[in-house]
Design an enzyme around this catalytic site. Structure first.
Site, mmCIF file in Angstrom:
data_model
loop_
_atom_site.group_PDB
_atom_site.id
_atom_site.type_symbol
_atom_site.label_atom_id
_atom_site.label_comp_id
_atom_site.label_asym_id
_atom_site.label_seq_id
_atom_site.Cartn_x
_atom_site.Cartn_y
_atom_site.Cartn_z
ATOM 1 N N CYS A 73 39.377 38.655 42.674
ATOM 2 C CA CYS A 73 38.315 38.910 43.658
ATOM 3 C C CYS A 73 38.719 38.332 45.014
ATOM 4 O O CYS A 73 38.479 38.945 46.061
ATOM 5 C CB CYS A 73 36.985 38.317 43.195
ATOM 6 S SG CYS A 73 36.154 39.289 41.907
ATOM 7 N N ASP A 103 52.852 41.820 41.437
ATOM 8 C CA ASP A 103 52.648 40.615 40.639
ATOM 9 C C ASP A 103 53.502 39.486 41.221
ATOM 10 O O ASP A 103 54.666 39.683 41.563
ATOM 11 C CB ASP A 103 53.022 40.875 39.175
ATOM 12 C CG ASP A 103 52.460 39.811 38.244
ATOM 13 O OD1 ASP A 103 51.625 40.166 37.389
ATOM 14 O OD2 ASP A 103 52.856 38.633 38.366
ATOM 15 N N HIS A 162 34.423 43.350 40.453
ATOM 16 C CA HIS A 162 34.640 42.630 39.191
ATOM 17 C C HIS A 162 33.745 43.248 38.108
ATOM 18 O O HIS A 162 32.751 42.655 37.697
ATOM 19 C CB HIS A 162 34.344 41.144 39.384
ATOM 20 C CG HIS A 162 34.857 40.281 38.276
ATOM 21 N ND1 HIS A 162 35.814 39.312 38.447
ATOM 22 C CD2 HIS A 162 34.559 40.272 36.955
ATOM 23 C CE1 HIS A 162 36.067 38.732 37.289
ATOM 24 N NE2 HIS A 162 35.306 39.295 36.364
ATOM 25 N N GLY A 213 47.928 37.055 25.901
ATOM 26 C CA GLY A 213 48.583 36.616 27.136
ATOM 27 C C GLY A 213 47.748 36.795 28.384
ATOM 28 O O GLY A 213 48.256 36.621 29.490
ATOM 29 N N THR A 216 45.627 35.896 31.379
ATOM 30 C CA THR A 216 45.419 34.645 32.120
ATOM 31 C C THR A 216 44.420 34.811 33.255
ATOM 32 O O THR A 216 43.876 33.826 33.748
ATOM 33 C CB THR A 216 46.741 34.121 32.704
ATOM 34 O OG1 THR A 216 47.315 35.130 33.540
ATOM 35 C CG2 THR A 216 47.729 33.759 31.599
ATOM 36 N N HIS A 229 42.578 44.204 34.629
ATOM 37 C CA HIS A 229 43.731 44.656 35.424
ATOM 38 C C HIS A 229 44.760 45.326 34.529
ATOM 39 O O HIS A 229 44.791 45.081 33.318
ATOM 40 C CB HIS A 229 44.358 43.483 36.180
ATOM 41 C CG HIS A 229 44.803 42.349 35.293
ATOM 42 N ND1 HIS A 229 43.923 41.388 34.851
ATOM 43 C CD2 HIS A 229 46.016 42.034 34.761
ATOM 44 C CE1 HIS A 229 44.584 40.519 34.087
ATOM 45 N NE2 HIS A 229 45.850 40.896 34.006
ATOM 46 N N HIS A 286 48.935 46.280 34.271
ATOM 47 C CA HIS A 286 50.296 46.021 34.749
ATOM 48 C C HIS A 286 51.070 47.335 34.736
ATOM 49 O O HIS A 286 51.178 47.977 33.688
ATOM 50 C CB HIS A 286 51.021 45.045 33.812
ATOM 51 C CG HIS A 286 50.362 43.700 33.657
ATOM 52 N ND1 HIS A 286 50.848 42.567 34.259
ATOM 53 C CD2 HIS A 286 49.269 43.302 32.951
ATOM 54 C CE1 HIS A 286 50.087 41.526 33.935
ATOM 55 N NE2 HIS A 286 49.125 41.951 33.138
#
Ligand code: 5GP
Ligand code: ZN
Length: 110
Positions: free
Chosen positions: A7, A30, A46, A93, A95, A100, A102
């Site tokens: 955010c 990233d 969000h 994994g 975090t 989101h 990848h």
């Protein structure tokens, strides 16, 4: 979500390397890439902590996100192959708890 890193990135409070942006979506590199090209795609709002909380109401932006991923893959020269991953929960994994995706590619050794 004032305490959410993504955010804050959307708000410009934390700097990021922007790759693409639409009204609803934001894509940025990233900070710790796991592939030669590693871009994160997120909804600006969000709307969910992870993909576990998504449902039919999310169909619109999710479809747009997949299209944006394909466009970015093309723009970044990833035609040889790319991957979309979303981690759900710490055991997978995750975090950052702002949903989101990848986008990874650019390998030359496989
Ligand atoms: P997860 O592990 O939750 O699936 O993915 C979170 C990703 O966000 C990680 O790959 C991590 O490197 C990335 N990340 C965490 N903080 C930042 C940040 O401040 N800026 C950027 N660009 N990426 C971040
Ligand atoms: Zn957030």
């Amino acid at each position: 979500m004032t305490d959410c890193v993504f955010c804050k990135i959307v708000a410009g409070e934390i700097p990021s390397s922007r790759v693409a942006e639409t009204d609803r979506l934001f894509a940025f590199r990233d900070i710790q890439p796991h592939a030669p090209t590693h871009v994160l795609l997120i909804p600006k709002e969000h709307v969910a902590d992870s993909a576990a909380d998504l449902g039919p109401d999310d169909a619109g932006w999710l479809a747009e996100l997949m299209g944006l991923a394909a466009t970015i893959a093309k723009d970044e020269g990833l035609e040889a192959g790319w991957r979309i991953v979303t981690n759900v929960g710490p055991a997978a994994g995750q975090t950052v708890f702002h949903v989101h995706f990848h986008l990874m590619g650019g390998w030359t050794d496989r």
